[in-house]
Design a protein around this motif. Structure first.
Motif, PDB file in Angstrom:
ATOM      1  N   LYS A   1       0.785  -1.245   0.057  1.00 35.38           N
ATOM      2  CA  LYS A   1       0.235   0.082  -0.078  1.00 35.38           C
ATOM      3  C   LYS A   1       0.847   1.279   0.173  1.00 35.38           C
ATOM      4  N   PRO A   2       1.877   1.389   0.837  1.00 33.42           N
ATOM      5  CA  PRO A   2       2.730   2.513   0.706  1.00 33.42           C
ATOM      6  C   PRO A   2       3.367   2.825  -0.495  1.00 33.42           C
ATOM      7  N   GLU A   3       3.765   1.774  -1.128  1.00 30.10           N
ATOM      8  CA  GLU A   3       4.545   1.888  -2.286  1.00 30.10           C
ATOM      9  C   GLU A   3       3.560   2.310  -3.571  1.00 30.10           C
ATOM     10  N   LEU A   4       2.413   1.788  -3.431  1.00 31.60           N
ATOM     11  CA  LEU A   4       1.409   2.022  -4.483  1.00 31.60           C
ATOM     12  C   LEU A   4       0.797   3.721  -4.325  1.00 31.60           C
TER      13      LEU A   4
ATOM     14  N   ALA B   1       7.496  14.542  -1.870  1.00 32.99           N
ATOM     15  CA  ALA B   1       8.474  15.883  -2.007  1.00 32.99           C
ATOM     16  C   ALA B   1       9.703  15.757  -1.804  1.00 32.99           C
ATOM     17  N   ALA B   2      10.321  14.622  -1.237  1.00 36.79           N
ATOM     18  CA  ALA B   2      11.887  14.455  -1.126  1.00 36.79           C
ATOM     19  C   ALA B   2      12.097  13.713  -2.385  1.00 36.79           C
ATOM     20  N   ILE B   3      11.412  12.978  -2.726  1.00 36.93           N
ATOM     21  CA  ILE B   3      11.884  12.421  -4.217  1.00 36.93           C
ATOM     22  C   ILE B   3      11.966  13.481  -5.317  1.00 36.93           C
TER      23      ILE B   3
ATOM     24  N   GLU C   1       7.698   2.969   5.607  1.00 31.38           N
ATOM     25  CA  GLU C   1       6.267   2.904   5.259  1.00 31.38           C
ATOM     26  C   GLU C   1       5.366   3.872   6.002  1.00 31.38           C
ATOM     27  N   HIS C   2       5.748   4.381   7.276  1.00 31.22           N
ATOM     28  CA  HIS C   2       4.867   5.142   7.873  1.00 31.22           C
ATOM     29  C   HIS C   2       4.957   6.689   7.692  1.00 31.22           C
ATOM     30  N   GLN C   3       5.920   7.013   6.630  1.00 29.07           N
ATOM     31  CA  GLN C   3       6.060   8.266   6.496  1.00 29.07           C
ATOM     32  C   GLN C   3       4.845   8.945   5.531  1.00 29.07           C
ATOM     33  N   PRO C   4       4.309  10.045   5.865  1.00 31.56           N
ATOM     34  CA  PRO C   4       3.498  10.650   4.926  1.00 31.56           C
ATOM     35  C   PRO C   4       3.617  10.422   3.427  1.00 31.56           C
ATOM     36  N   VAL C   5       2.899  10.032   2.730  1.00 28.81           N
ATOM     37  CA  VAL C   5       3.034   9.995   1.223  1.00 28.81           C
ATOM     38  C   VAL C   5       3.597  11.521   0.640  1.00 28.81           C
ATOM     39  N   GLY C   6       2.828  12.596   1.006  1.00 22.80           N
ATOM     40  CA  GLY C   6       3.333  13.772   0.599  1.00 22.80           C
ATOM     41  C   GLY C   6       4.590  14.121   0.915  1.00 22.80           C
TER      42      GLY C   6
END
Length: 142
Positions: free
Chosen positions: A22-25, A126-128, A117-122
């Motif tokens: 789920k985090p990857e997706l 943003a880092a990437i 995996e627990h880091q917020p998607v945003g």
């Protein structure tokens, strides 16, 4: 006889995914929505055993979204209470393998980004994107 300590553990372990978590997706969808194109579940270097979750091949950026349990998150990582003699060395080896993979890729000129995996998607996206933009700027100035 199964390697699992009981049937519930066996069922749970069989349900663990090595890709498309789920985090990857969520991260992949957000990057794709911003127009980025990338490879998924790929060996950045064919001679290395590691597979990155997201790979920007031309930019040589490998991204890992590590699970808290499997990769020893200092905040959320846990040690199982049963079968400790099996799990403690296994999880320690996972952490060491992550370090080895990161080092090997960096030695071959890759930028390696690791997220939990627990880091917020945003925050992850943003880092990437910041790193990808800085890679573009450094490439353009050459």
């Amino acid at each position: 006889m199964s390697w699992a300590t009981n049937e519930a553990t066996r069922t749970s372990m069989l349900g663990n995914r090595s890709r498309d978590t789920k985090p990857e997706l969520l991260v992949r969808r957000a990057l794709h929505a911003q127009g980025y194109r990338f490879r998924v579940d790929l060996r950045p270097e064919p001679t290395l055993r590691t597979r990155s979750d997201i790979v920007f091949t031309k930019r040589r950026v490998a991204i890992y979204i590590d699970g808290c349990f499997w990769h020893g998150c200092p905040t959320h990582g846990t040690t199982p209470k049963s079968n400790v003699d099996y799990w403690a060395p296994k999880l320690a080896r996972n952490i060491e393998r992550d370090r080895e993979s990161t080092r090997a890729l960096q030695e071959r000129g890759w930028v390696v980004l690791r997220f939990w995996e627990h880091q917020p998607v945003g925050e992850v996206v943003a880092a990437i994107t910041a790193r990808l933009k800085s890679e573009n700027a450094s490439t353009a100035s050459k």
